[in-house]
Scaffold this active site. Structure first.
Site, mmCIF file in Angstrom:
data_model
loop_
_atom_site.group_PDB
_atom_site.id
_atom_site.type_symbol
_atom_site.label_atom_id
_atom_site.label_comp_id
_atom_site.label_asym_id
_atom_site.label_seq_id
_atom_site.Cartn_x
_atom_site.Cartn_y
_atom_site.Cartn_z
ATOM 1 N N ALA A 65 0.839 -1.200 0.000
ATOM 2 C CA ALA A 65 0.000 0.000 0.000
ATOM 3 C C ALA A 65 0.871 1.246 0.000
ATOM 4 O O ALA A 65 2.092 1.173 0.191
ATOM 5 C CB ALA A 65 -0.965 0.044 1.171
ATOM 6 N N THR A 66 0.230 2.373 -0.190
ATOM 7 C CA THR A 66 0.893 3.667 -0.097
ATOM 8 C C THR A 66 -0.005 4.601 0.692
ATOM 9 O O THR A 66 -1.185 4.744 0.375
ATOM 10 C CB THR A 66 1.140 4.280 -1.491
#
EC number: 3.4.25.1
Length: 196
Positions: free
Chosen positions: A6-7
């Site tokens: 994820a970011t």
């Protein structure tokens, strides 16, 4: 430590804070969901993260309960720093079997906008901007080149969106739209979803 899928990105400016994350939930190359919300409002605070989604959900629930308990017990609101420190202590208590997550935590109080970054064992760092997760290396370059603490919240939201989009383009575990949470210096909150 392996990069967490994820970011998530946080940005503090004089006018408030902005947190954002993309919505893809993937494990080992498999996209489990395209609707995973990783930015949350907890009381008067914002929290975003990267890592094991169940751990992020659990930390969100724990913080909701602990903040309410503190405020009921003391009869006064908890400060941003104290809430971030509380999260740090919770993470440290689980250091033997840690929550596999990197967290961005922020809010606004009488000391102004504040943004904190926490690792899985509770290290607590205050910063002006930060990116966590597998897309962080891409996003941080965008933030470093354009960040200005004097930018208004609209420009900050555009910058954070640009950084997330750059991560989505290059990181296979990031994608499927952007959740954006904005809190101004008066504590007003706005939530947006940007399809991408």
């Amino acid at each position: 430590m392996e990069e967490l899928p994820a970011t998530a990105i946080g940005l503090k400016v004089n006018d408030g804070i902005v947190l954002a994350s993309e919505r893809r939930l993937s494990y080992g190359g498999y996209v489990l969901s395209k609707q995973a919300k990783k930015v949350h409002k907890i009381g008067k605070f914002l929290m975003a993260g990267a890592g094991i989604y169940g751990d992020l959900q659990t930390l969100t629930r724990i913080m909701n309960v602990e903040i309410k308990y503190y405020e009921i017990s003391t009869g006064k609101p908890i400060s941003v720093h104290a809430a971030a420190k509380l999260l740090s202590v919770i993470l440290y208590q689980y250091k033997v079997m840690p929550f596999i997550s990197e967290i961005l935590f922020g809010g606004v109080d009488e000391k102004g906008p504040q943004l904190y970054v926490l690792d899985p064992i509770g290290s607590l760092i205050e910063d002006n901007y930060a990116a966590v997760g597998s897309g962080a290396r891409i996003a941080i370059g965008v933030l470093e080149s354009e960040y200005d603490p004097n930018m208004n919240l609209d420009i900050a939201a555009q910058l954070i969106t640009k950084a997330i989009k750059a991560s989505i383009e290059r990181d296979i575990t990031s994608g499927d739209g952007i959740d954006l949470a904005i809190m101004d210096k008066k504590g007003n909150y706005e939530n947006k979803f940007i399809p991408y």
